[in-house]
Write a protein that holds these residues in place. Structure first.
Motif, PDB file in Angstrom:
ATOM      1  N   LYS A  50      -4.413  -4.971  -2.396  1.00 52.06           N
ATOM      2  CA  LYS A  50      -5.678  -4.270  -2.563  1.00 52.06           C
ATOM      3  C   LYS A  50      -7.159  -4.972  -1.962  1.00 52.06           C
ATOM      4  O   LYS A  50      -7.756  -4.672  -1.235  1.00 52.06           O
ATOM      5  CB  LYS A  50      -5.835  -3.655  -3.991  1.00 52.06           C
ATOM      6  CG  LYS A  50      -7.215  -2.708  -4.180  1.00 52.06           C
ATOM      7  CD  LYS A  50      -7.218  -2.347  -5.534  1.00 52.06           C
ATOM      8  CE  LYS A  50      -8.451  -1.507  -5.691  1.00 52.06           C
ATOM      9  NZ  LYS A  50      -8.408  -0.929  -7.277  1.00 52.06           N
ATOM     10  N   LYS A  99      -9.393  -4.514   1.445  1.00 50.72           N
ATOM     11  CA  LYS A  99     -10.885  -4.475   1.365  1.00 50.72           C
ATOM     12  C   LYS A  99     -11.635  -5.620   2.058  1.00 50.72           C
ATOM     13  O   LYS A  99     -12.554  -5.317   3.026  1.00 50.72           O
ATOM     14  CB  LYS A  99     -11.113  -4.649  -0.308  1.00 50.72           C
ATOM     15  CG  LYS A  99     -10.805  -3.541  -0.915  1.00 50.72           C
ATOM     16  CD  LYS A  99     -11.456  -3.423  -2.269  1.00 50.72           C
ATOM     17  CE  LYS A  99     -11.166  -2.057  -3.374  1.00 50.72           C
ATOM     18  NZ  LYS A  99     -12.199  -1.166  -2.937  1.00 50.72           N
ATOM     19  N   ARG A 151       0.555  -6.077  -5.876  1.00 51.57           N
ATOM     20  CA  ARG A 151      -0.408  -4.795  -5.487  1.00 51.57           C
ATOM     21  C   ARG A 151      -1.851  -5.273  -5.606  1.00 51.57           C
ATOM     22  O   ARG A 151      -2.691  -4.813  -4.618  1.00 51.57           O
ATOM     23  CB  ARG A 151      -0.160  -3.494  -6.384  1.00 51.57           C
ATOM     24  CG  ARG A 151       1.216  -2.860  -6.137  1.00 51.57           C
ATOM     25  CD  ARG A 151       1.171  -1.518  -6.745  1.00 51.57           C
ATOM     26  NE  ARG A 151       2.577  -1.085  -6.497  1.00 51.57           N
ATOM     27  CZ  ARG A 151       2.782   0.284  -7.006  1.00 51.57           C
ATOM     28  NH1 ARG A 151       1.955   0.854  -7.916  1.00 51.57           N
ATOM     29  NH2 ARG A 151       4.037   0.620  -6.615  1.00 51.57           N
ATOM     30  N   SER A 193       2.292   1.981  -3.421  1.00 52.85           N
ATOM     31  CA  SER A 193       1.666   2.322  -4.387  1.00 52.85           C
ATOM     32  C   SER A 193       1.544   3.758  -4.568  1.00 52.85           C
ATOM     33  O   SER A 193       1.273   4.852  -5.670  1.00 52.85           O
ATOM     34  CB  SER A 193       0.135   1.877  -4.069  1.00 52.85           C
ATOM     35  OG  SER A 193      -0.571   2.409  -3.091  1.00 52.85           O
ATOM     36  N   THR A 220       0.779  -1.314   0.001  1.00 51.85           N
ATOM     37  CA  THR A 220      -0.001  -0.008   0.189  1.00 51.85           C
ATOM     38  C   THR A 220       0.637   1.391   0.099  1.00 51.85           C
ATOM     39  O   THR A 220       0.551   2.153  -0.523  1.00 51.85           O
ATOM     40  CB  THR A 220      -0.940   0.044   1.115  1.00 51.85           C
ATOM     41  OG1 THR A 220      -1.613  -1.195   1.382  1.00 51.85           O
ATOM     42  CG2 THR A 220      -2.043   1.373   1.090  1.00 51.85           C
TER      43      THR A 220
END
Length: 660
Positions: free
Chosen positions: A469, A473, A465, A440, A437
């Protein structure tokens, strides 16, 4: 002579593969298209019987070298998808399951007969109402303590066993999965060996078998629907390697939990995915071979207006087909890696060990990647061959239908990708999520240092990545309901992307290692093109993340164009690497298609003249006709004689009329 590339792609059992290909020289393996459903099924059965009679493979190979069985699927995939499909059920799903979970003295004669087709089996897992959620199936196996038997029963329409390969025509046995019930209590899904026909193929009492009829392809496979009405089998017929029931109805198992026991019982689906991938990648190589050969020989417009330029010199054709060729090489090598790992972990000495999570992910990702690629290759190849691609004898129809069968068989592709993503999430740590994270937010100028010359690094960045992600979530979702909603109704694209990025990294990384070992400049060109195509496939993601920019896009397009052109100039070596002997090149477009279309040769689209199957069918029809005529002749003469006698008798009794 076997080329270096062919030896590499056909990774194992090289002498065995040569013998298998020799077997396919038998005229019975030549294609026939204008057949009835019954004829297609009988021909597929005869081909499978001929192949197995040669003794190339045995169900016991699962204990020594499963790659022999995978190789058989691959070789048959060059010839007939129906035969390969019947093989995978006979040897893997039926035979492999019986060997793994029911290897006991009473089953030994059946296991011995499987490899010569004396005992034919089918695999009764899927039900009409329960495919991907088979753990909730309705078929029951209730233990009767008084008779020491299990009673197999299908209680509803949704409980019928569905899509049962080998079921309608040839199977003597079925491995039936059912909810084990003892004294009213369910112990989850278990497997049972159930006889469904006797040796004369008469259906057993209580068993109902119905034909599923014509499909969009693979009609040599006799798919059936099965019902069981209070069918009794001995307690001995429980596949009891991990769960046992004694004569007093006491249940014991070395595996805790119903779902865990079901997953273990369905373990042969894992090797089934490798079988499906093996037969499909071979069919894909055949399709691509046919397409490229036609593109080399079919002439189109040249600069002077004459038809003198082979289609293969056109950039349109090169950019359509060369990326497919590169991906076919990459996936074949990736599948070889899976097969080698499977063989190492599943042989007899390791049979009791838990299947590694890495192997589960590999098996579950390679089947979707291969079958999706094969369907795409067949569709593009059909289009690039124009009208010729629409003729059945040029084999695109069976390639497309075969790929679609593979997309669904042994687990729906997208559902398998969900499983891969789930496994990856379970291995992800909070520290990894935080790290990716943070990265990014790193300026694109820094991450662009990776550059297009190192596609593997770019693919690894994407894998990490998208996984982070999704993990972030899912971490925010609380409770089963919210987790379900997030996973199934909100983030399905991301879930699929996570699994795909893992699969693409696995295949590319494996290819990279092989290139280093082989030191083959041509193979490195194939690798470079495949890597570039992967980046282009996800170009929008790389642009959104700031990893690539517009300048990178221009370089990428130039790199792909150059790679396609370079591979187009080395096609003889690359096609030779496919390892397809001339007698397995059936499509007219891959050979002398002008002669095939000669006016004097009214072949009605058939490539085989005087096929032994047609001869035998005609001979049987002639014998039947002669028998019928012979049976009817005495009856006719007798009737004629009787009629004559009756007439004479009547005339004698009739009053004589006087002339007027």
């Amino acid at each position: 002579m076997t080329s270096q590339l062919s030896h590499l792609l056909e990774n194992d059992n090289h002498e065995l593969r040569v013998k298998m290909k020799q077997t396919l020289k038998d005229p019975v393996f030549k294609p026939l298209y204008n057949l009835s459903l019954d004829e297609e099924r009988e021909l597929a059965y005869q081909r499978l019987k001929k192949f197995l009679e040669e003794g190339h493979v045995s169900v016991y190979d699962f204990q020594t070298d499963p790659r022999r069985i995978f190789a058989a699927h691959e070789i048959l995939g060059l010839c007939d998808g129906s035969v390969a499909t019947k093989l995978t059920v006979q040897m893997n799903l039926f035979g492999g399951t019986l060997l793994k979970f029911g290897d006991k003295p009473s089953f030994k004669p059946i296991l011995d007969n499987i490899s010569v087709l004396e005992d034919v089996g089918c695999f009764g897992l899927t039900e009409l109402g329960y495919g991907n959620n088979a753990v909730e199936m309705e078929t029951t196996a209730t233990f009767d303590e008084k008779t020491d038997e299990f009673i197999i029963h299908s209680p509803s329409t949704l409980s019928q066993k569905y899509w049962i390969t080998n079921g309608y025509c040839h199977a003597h046995w079925a491995i039936v999965f059912a909810q084990l019930i003892i004294k009213g209590e369910s112990y989850g899904v278990h497997g049972f060996l159930v006889p469904i026909r006797d040796k004369k193929l008469k259906v057993k009492p209580g068993v109902t078998i119905q034909d599923m009829g014509y499909k969009i392809g693979l009609n040599g496979v006799d798919n059936a629907r099965l019902w069981f009405n209070q069918v009794r089998v001995p307690r001995e017929n429980l596949l009891d390697a991990f769960s046992q029931v004694n004569k007093n109805g006491e249940f014991s198992s070395s595996i805790k939990g119903k779902r865990s026991r079901f997953i273990k019982m369905a373990d042969q689906l894992l090797s089934g995915r490798v079988c499906i991938a093996s037969m499909t990648i071979a069919a894909c190589r055949s399709t691509l071979y046919n397409t490229i050969r036609y593109s080399q020989s079919r002439l189109g417009v040249n600069s002077d207006g004459t038809s003198s330029a082979p289609l293969m010199v056109y950039q349109l054709q090169q950019k359509a087909l060369m990326p497919l060729l590169a991906e076919t090489y990459a996936l074949t090598l990736g599948l070889n890696k899976v097969k080698n790992n499977f063989a190492q972990l599943q042989t007899e000495q390791n049979a009791e060990k838990e299947t590694s999570k890495d192997l589960i992910k590999m098996c579950c990702v390679i089947k979707p990647m291969v079958t999706w690629h094969s369907e795409n290759t067949a569709t593009i190849g059909r289009e690039r061959c124009g009208g010729q691609g629409y003729l059945a004898c040029n084999r695109f129809g069976e390639a497309i239908a075969g790929a679609h069968a593979g997309i669904t068989a042994e687990g729906d592709n997208s559902v398998l990708m969900q499983k891969v993503a789930k496994e990856l999430l379970e291995e992800t740590t909070v520290q990894e999520i935080i790290k990716e994270t943070s990265l990014s937010f790193v300026p694109g100028a820094i991450t662009r240092l990776v550059s297009l010359s190192k596609p593997l690094s770019l693919v690894k960045i994407r894998e990490k990545r998208v996984l982070s992600k999704l993990a972030l979530k899912m971490q925010k979702a609380k409770g089963k309901e919210e987790i379900f909603q997030r996973w199934m109704t909100e983030e399905s694209d991301l879930v699929q992307d996570v699994a795909l990025s893992y699969g693409e990294r696995f295949v590319l990384e494996n290819f990279s290692h092989i290139c280093k070992d082989q030191n083959n400049p041509l193979l490195e060109k194939v690798y470079d093109l495949y890597g570039a195509v992967l980046i282009k496939k996800h170009l929008s993601w790389y642009l959104q993340e700031g990893i690539l920019n517009s300048s990178s896009v221009k370089k990428l397009e130039a790199k792909i164009a150059k790679g396609c052109k370079e591979l187009g100039e080395r096609l003889e070596e690359l096609l030779e690497g496919f390892g397809i002997p001339s007698h397995l090149v059936y499509a007219p477009i891959a050979k002398d298609w002008q002669t095939f279309n000669d006016k004097e040769d009214d072949n009605v689209g058939e490539v085989s003249k005087d096929h032994p199957f047609i001869k035998s069918e005609k001979k049987e029809e002639k014998v039947k006709k002669e028998k019928t005529e012979a049976a009817e002749k005495p009856s006719t003469d007798k009737k004629s004689s009787t009629t004559k006698k009756a007439k004479t008798k009547a005339e004698a009794k009739a009053p004589v009329k006087e002339p007027v």
